[in-house]
Design an enzyme around this catalytic site. Structure first.
Site, mmCIF file in Angstrom:
data_model
loop_
_atom_site.group_PDB
_atom_site.id
_atom_site.type_symbol
_atom_site.label_atom_id
_atom_site.label_comp_id
_atom_site.label_asym_id
_atom_site.label_seq_id
_atom_site.Cartn_x
_atom_site.Cartn_y
_atom_site.Cartn_z
ATOM 1 N N SER A 102 0.845 -1.184 0.000
ATOM 2 C CA SER A 102 0.000 0.000 0.000
ATOM 3 C C SER A 102 0.887 1.243 0.000
ATOM 4 O O SER A 102 2.053 1.195 0.394
ATOM 5 C CB SER A 102 -0.913 -0.004 1.219
ATOM 6 O OG SER A 102 -1.754 -1.137 1.191
ATOM 7 N N HIS A 107 1.755 15.358 -4.266
ATOM 8 C CA HIS A 107 2.568 16.206 -5.132
ATOM 9 C C HIS A 107 1.942 17.593 -5.154
ATOM 10 O O HIS A 107 0.713 17.728 -5.134
ATOM 11 C CB HIS A 107 2.625 15.656 -6.561
ATOM 12 C CG HIS A 107 2.992 14.214 -6.648
ATOM 13 N ND1 HIS A 107 4.297 13.765 -6.518
ATOM 14 C CD2 HIS A 107 2.229 13.111 -6.830
ATOM 15 C CE1 HIS A 107 4.317 12.443 -6.627
ATOM 16 N NE2 HIS A 107 3.081 12.028 -6.818
ATOM 17 N N CYS A 130 -4.879 -1.999 0.374
ATOM 18 C CA CYS A 130 -5.404 -3.320 0.056
ATOM 19 C C CYS A 130 -5.922 -3.947 1.345
ATOM 20 O O CYS A 130 -5.375 -3.721 2.416
ATOM 21 C CB CYS A 130 -4.323 -4.216 -0.545
ATOM 22 S SG CYS A 130 -3.710 -3.660 -2.134
#
Length: 252
Positions: A102, A107, A130
């Site tokens: 995971s 950004h 997950c």
């Protein structure tokens, strides 16, 4: 990490939350525009973004395995966290985790346009987990961590798992809208629209701030320094910029 993680209780559902946050600002000179970019670059540097993501990781009960972060020249920053779901618990000589694939990434993209005197700060955040953990519970925290004029969000569940009888499950939790996971007092501030594809377990929500106060969008300029006509023009330009970003197309 030198040793591989042993997987157990495997849930093959992958849950991805991606969203963009936009903050719009007006600065009347090119110098003020650059000062705004510098200010944003300092406020949301890789160190602060790392702190935001590590707090998010704690909120979903995951463990940070690795952190990669970078500040850019002339502006912008990126942070990526590799996380394991659940606690890392010793089992003999090995470490046992639910999953080691995971991740959380962020950004930033500060930019400006001298002709319009408008600057935009965009933050892109992706959370992929997950298993049983869903990242939707972190939405209020993330929205509150940034100045959010426009927000676009996508939530997608992929893959399948099985129940104890072997029946395939393509969704292990009920979702009708991303808005269900955002506090009512937050939603009251925004116009929100859903575009969902339920058959594909794909959920999309976009939000735009309803009310804007000019003083919150001026950088190094007092609102009372501007004549009334200039205030109206700036407000109009700000709203047009926000509507186009919210709509995802050029309108004006």
């Amino acid at each position: 990490m030198g040793e591989k993680l042993k997987l157990y209780g495997f849930n093959n559902l992958t849950k991805s939350l991606s969203f963009n946050i936009y903050d719009v600002c007006y600065a009347k000179t090119a110098r003020e525009l650059q000062d705004y970019i510098d200010y944003i670059d300092e406020q949301y540097n890789s160190e602060r973004l790392t702190n935001i993501l590590t707090t998010l990781t704690d909120m979903i009960g995951a463990t940070v395995l690795n952190i990669a972060r970078q500040d850019y020249d002339p502006q912008g920053a990126s942070v990526t966290l590799l996380i394991a779901e659940g606690s890392m618990r010793p089992a003999g000589e090995t470490q046992v985790g639910h999953l080691d694939k995971s991740h959380v990434t962020v950004h930033t993209y500060p930019e400006y346009h001298p002709e319009t005197c408008l600057a935009t700060f965009r933050v892109d955040i992706d959370v992929a987990t997950c298993g049983e953990i869903t990242p939707l519970s972190t939405l209020d925290y993330l929205i509150g961590s940034f100045d959010s004029d426009i927000i676009t969000m996508d939530y997608r569940v992929r893959g399948f798992t099985r129940d104890v009888n072997g029946k395939k499950l393509f969704m292990d939790h009920e979702v009708a809208s991303i808005q269900e996971y955002i506090a009512a007092e937050t939603l009251q501030k925004y116009d929100a629209v859903d575009i969902n594809v339920y058959g594909a377990n794909l959920f999309h929500t976009k939000m735009m701030l309803k009310e804007i106060e000019l003083r919150n969008y001026l950088f190094k300029t007092d609102v009372y320094e501007l004549p009334p006509q200039s205030r109206l023009e700036i407000m109009s330009n700000l709203r047009k910029e926000m509507i186009e970003i919210f709509s995802g197309r050029n309108i004006y």
